[in-house]
Design a protein around this motif. Structure first.
Motif, mmCIF file in Angstrom:
data_model
loop_
_atom_site.group_PDB
_atom_site.id
_atom_site.type_symbol
_atom_site.label_atom_id
_atom_site.label_comp_id
_atom_site.label_asym_id
_atom_site.label_seq_id
_atom_site.Cartn_x
_atom_site.Cartn_y
_atom_site.Cartn_z
ATOM 1 N N LEU A 67 -8.228 -5.049 7.889
ATOM 2 C CA LEU A 67 -6.875 -4.987 7.334
ATOM 3 C C LEU A 67 -6.254 -6.376 7.263
ATOM 4 O O LEU A 67 -5.607 -6.731 6.274
ATOM 5 C CB LEU A 67 -6.012 -4.060 8.186
ATOM 6 N N GLU A 68 -6.475 -7.169 8.297
ATOM 7 C CA GLU A 68 -5.911 -8.523 8.304
ATOM 8 C C GLU A 68 -6.578 -9.397 7.245
ATOM 9 O O GLU A 68 -5.914 -10.253 6.639
ATOM 10 C CB GLU A 68 -6.069 -9.149 9.691
ATOM 11 N N TYR A 69 -7.857 -9.198 6.997
ATOM 12 C CA TYR A 69 -8.507 -9.893 5.890
ATOM 13 C C TYR A 69 -7.769 -9.612 4.581
ATOM 14 O O TYR A 69 -7.510 -10.523 3.780
ATOM 15 C CB TYR A 69 -9.959 -9.451 5.750
ATOM 16 N N VAL A 70 -7.465 -8.350 4.336
ATOM 17 C CA VAL A 70 -6.788 -7.981 3.090
ATOM 18 C C VAL A 70 -5.434 -8.684 2.987
ATOM 19 O O VAL A 70 -5.084 -9.245 1.941
ATOM 20 C CB VAL A 70 -6.614 -6.448 2.994
ATOM 21 N N ARG A 71 -4.673 -8.666 4.072
ATOM 22 C CA ARG A 71 -3.364 -9.327 4.074
ATOM 23 C C ARG A 71 -3.496 -10.806 3.701
ATOM 24 O O ARG A 71 -2.778 -11.316 2.838
ATOM 25 C CB ARG A 71 -2.715 -9.211 5.451
ATOM 26 N N GLN A 72 -4.403 -11.486 4.369
ATOM 27 C CA GLN A 72 -4.497 -12.929 4.186
ATOM 28 C C GLN A 72 -5.117 -13.309 2.847
ATOM 29 O O GLN A 72 -4.703 -14.293 2.214
ATOM 30 C CB GLN A 72 -5.272 -13.550 5.351
ATOM 31 N N LEU B 133 -2.883 -0.093 5.062
ATOM 32 C CA LEU B 133 -3.577 -0.694 3.925
ATOM 33 C C LEU B 133 -2.811 -0.443 2.638
ATOM 34 O O LEU B 133 -2.639 -1.354 1.808
ATOM 35 C CB LEU B 133 -4.989 -0.124 3.825
ATOM 36 N N ASN B 134 -2.332 0.767 2.463
ATOM 37 C CA ASN B 134 -1.584 1.087 1.246
ATOM 38 C C ASN B 134 -0.250 0.350 1.191
ATOM 39 O O ASN B 134 0.251 0.033 0.103
ATOM 40 C CB ASN B 134 -1.378 2.600 1.139
ATOM 41 N N THR B 135 0.313 0.048 2.355
ATOM 42 C CA THR B 135 1.531 -0.767 2.384
ATOM 43 C C THR B 135 1.244 -2.175 1.890
ATOM 44 O O THR B 135 2.013 -2.755 1.109
ATOM 45 C CB THR B 135 2.111 -0.819 3.813
ATOM 46 N N VAL B 136 0.112 -2.741 2.335
ATOM 47 C CA VAL B 136 -0.270 -4.076 1.869
ATOM 48 C C VAL B 136 -0.517 -4.056 0.365
ATOM 49 O O VAL B 136 -0.108 -4.974 -0.361
ATOM 50 C CB VAL B 136 -1.523 -4.586 2.613
ATOM 51 N N LYS B 137 -1.151 -3.010 -0.121
ATOM 52 C CA LYS B 137 -1.389 -2.889 -1.559
ATOM 53 C C LYS B 137 -0.071 -2.865 -2.328
ATOM 54 O O LYS B 137 0.057 -3.495 -3.387
ATOM 55 C CB LYS B 137 -2.196 -1.633 -1.867
ATOM 56 N N SER B 138 0.931 -2.167 -1.790
ATOM 57 C CA SER B 138 2.227 -2.110 -2.472
ATOM 58 C C SER B 138 2.924 -3.464 -2.478
ATOM 59 O O SER B 138 3.691 -3.769 -3.392
ATOM 60 C CB SER B 138 3.126 -1.061 -1.807
ATOM 61 N N GLN B 139 2.634 -4.292 -1.471
ATOM 62 C CA GLN B 139 3.213 -5.632 -1.400
ATOM 63 C C GLN B 139 2.527 -6.603 -2.359
ATOM 64 O O GLN B 139 3.151 -7.556 -2.844
ATOM 65 C CB GLN B 139 3.116 -6.167 0.031
ATOM 66 N N PRO C 50 0.432 -5.717 -5.406
ATOM 67 C CA PRO C 50 -0.217 -4.769 -6.311
ATOM 68 C C PRO C 50 -1.222 -5.395 -7.266
ATOM 69 O O PRO C 50 -2.156 -4.722 -7.717
ATOM 70 C CB PRO C 50 0.961 -4.152 -7.076
ATOM 71 N N ASP C 51 -1.050 -6.668 -7.595
ATOM 72 C CA ASP C 51 -1.975 -7.320 -8.523
ATOM 73 C C ASP C 51 -3.195 -7.905 -7.827
ATOM 74 O O ASP C 51 -4.180 -8.259 -8.481
ATOM 75 C CB ASP C 51 -1.257 -8.442 -9.290
ATOM 76 N N ALA C 52 -3.121 -8.018 -6.501
ATOM 77 C CA ALA C 52 -4.202 -8.667 -5.755
ATOM 78 C C ALA C 52 -5.096 -7.683 -5.020
ATOM 79 O O ALA C 52 -6.269 -7.981 -4.769
ATOM 80 C CB ALA C 52 -3.625 -9.668 -4.760
ATOM 81 N N VAL C 53 -4.556 -6.523 -4.648
ATOM 82 C CA VAL C 53 -5.285 -5.585 -3.795
ATOM 83 C C VAL C 53 -5.672 -4.334 -4.562
ATOM 84 O O VAL C 53 -4.829 -3.697 -5.201
ATOM 85 C CB VAL C 53 -4.442 -5.185 -2.567
ATOM 86 N N GLU C 54 -6.933 -4.009 -4.486
ATOM 87 C CA GLU C 54 -7.459 -2.769 -5.060
ATOM 88 C C GLU C 54 -8.107 -1.979 -3.936
ATOM 89 O O GLU C 54 -8.971 -2.503 -3.233
ATOM 90 C CB GLU C 54 -8.491 -3.079 -6.148
ATOM 91 N N VAL C 55 -7.676 -0.755 -3.743
ATOM 92 C CA VAL C 55 -8.213 0.077 -2.661
ATOM 93 C C VAL C 55 -9.235 1.054 -3.234
ATOM 94 O O VAL C 55 -8.970 1.731 -4.231
ATOM 95 C CB VAL C 55 -7.084 0.845 -1.937
ATOM 96 N N GLN C 56 -10.402 1.090 -2.595
ATOM 97 C CA GLN C 56 -11.478 1.968 -3.039
ATOM 98 C C GLN C 56 -12.014 2.771 -1.863
ATOM 99 O O GLN C 56 -12.035 2.298 -0.726
ATOM 100 C CB GLN C 56 -12.614 1.139 -3.638
ATOM 101 N N GLU C 57 -12.486 3.968 -2.160
ATOM 102 C CA GLU C 57 -13.111 4.818 -1.139
ATOM 103 C C GLU C 57 -14.561 4.417 -0.942
ATOM 104 O O GLU C 57 -15.312 4.239 -1.901
ATOM 105 C CB GLU C 57 -13.042 6.285 -1.561
ATOM 106 N N LEU C 58 -14.961 4.257 0.323
ATOM 107 C CA LEU C 58 -16.352 3.942 0.642
ATOM 108 C C LEU C 58 -16.650 4.315 2.080
ATOM 109 O O LEU C 58 -15.949 3.896 2.993
ATOM 110 C CB LEU C 58 -16.633 2.452 0.434
ATOM 111 N N ASP C 59 -17.717 5.072 2.268
ATOM 112 C CA ASP C 59 -18.250 5.384 3.595
ATOM 113 C C ASP C 59 -19.577 4.659 3.712
ATOM 114 O O ASP C 59 -20.578 5.056 3.099
ATOM 115 C CB ASP C 59 -18.438 6.889 3.744
ATOM 116 N N THR C 60 -19.611 3.575 4.488
ATOM 117 C CA THR C 60 -20.826 2.769 4.573
ATOM 118 C C THR C 60 -21.947 3.453 5.345
ATOM 119 O O THR C 60 -23.075 2.954 5.365
ATOM 120 C CB THR C 60 -20.523 1.399 5.214
ATOM 121 N N GLY C 61 -21.650 4.576 5.954
ATOM 122 C CA GLY C 61 -22.689 5.349 6.621
ATOM 123 C C GLY C 61 -23.300 6.419 5.744
ATOM 124 O O GLY C 61 -24.145 7.192 6.190
#
Length: 238
Positions: free
Chosen positions: A16-21, A42-48, A50-61
């Motif tokens: 999450l901190e990676y996304v913020r920075q 995460l969705n709060t950061v996306k709202s802050q 919106p042009d930089a953050v794209e949220v995608q679903e992924l289960d790496t397992g």
């Protein structure tokens, strides 16, 4: 030059901190989570941003989740892939007994290996065309000081330790395999950080840890590919 990062496991902690920075820096970031609808921070950061953050679903397992995710990103260049998503199985302070010789949770160990080792490998292979299509072509596998065989002086956490040691071997091997395509691969030891895993007594505040990690990543050179670095840019013993 604006970069596109892809960071897995971004619903909390280091991810999450990676996304913020990254978003604040002006770069773009594809942020993944197993359940995006429940990732409130995460969705709060996306709202802050919106042009930089794209949220995608992924289960790496989950192999099918990885394949579907790669299909959705078909043709999109990814400069830096940060394989951050990982599993310990609770926290160091309260759940470590599940990884001791007498109380080992073998089902948990299998899950840890699937998420921490096979998941990153599958994702790198699936997104290799995206990496090759980019300018930076860098993979960062989030390892741990606990993955260092040389520095293991205390035992315990056998499932997690073995998964991170295995991830380091993947880093070394893929750095060789992908060199002809100019893709670099490094392992990162983020330090003992105040996350759910690290606990409140850890050495590094999460923002400080990530700031230092990003600095190391941005400065990484192709001749460091296959290496194991910490958040200070120092080599960690295998």
């Amino acid at each position: 030059m604006q970069r596109t990062w892809l960071v897995t496991g971004t619903n909390r902690g280091i991810g999450l901190e990676y996304v913020r920075q990254i978003a604040a820096s002006g770069d773009k970031v594809i942020a993944t989570a197993r359940k995006p609808a429940e990732a409130d921070e995460l969705n709060t950061v996306k709202s802050q941003f919106p042009d930089a953050v794209e949220v995608q679903e992924l289960d790496t397992g989950d192999a099918q989740s990885i394949a579907a995710f790669a299909d959705r990103l078909d043709g999109r260049p990814i400069d830096i892939l940060v394989n951050n998503a990982g599993l310990y199985g609770g926290s160091w302070s309260t759940d470590s007994e599940r990884q001791t010789p007498l109380m080992m949770d073998y089902d948990l160990w299998e899950e840890i290996m699937k998420v921490n080792v096979m998941g990153p490998f599958r994702l790198i292979v699936a997104l290799l065309p995206n990496l090759v299509a980019s300018d930076r072509k860098l993979v960062v596998n989030m390892s741990s000081d606990l993955g260092s065989i040389t520095n293991n002086k205390h035992g315990q956490s056998h499932a997690y330790r073995s998964s991170k040691a295995a991830l380091n071997m993947i880093t070394r091997g893929l750095a060789i395999d992908l060199a002809e395509q100019d893709v670099s691969v490094i392992s990162m030891a983020p330090g003992w950080t105040k996350t759910d895993l690290g606990g409140d007594g850890a050495q590094w505040e999460t923002p400080d840890s990530v700031t230092r990690q990003i600095k190391v990543i941005q400065a990484a050179t192709p001749d460091q590919s296959g290496g194991f670095l910490n958040l200070l840019g120092e080599e960690v013993a295998w």
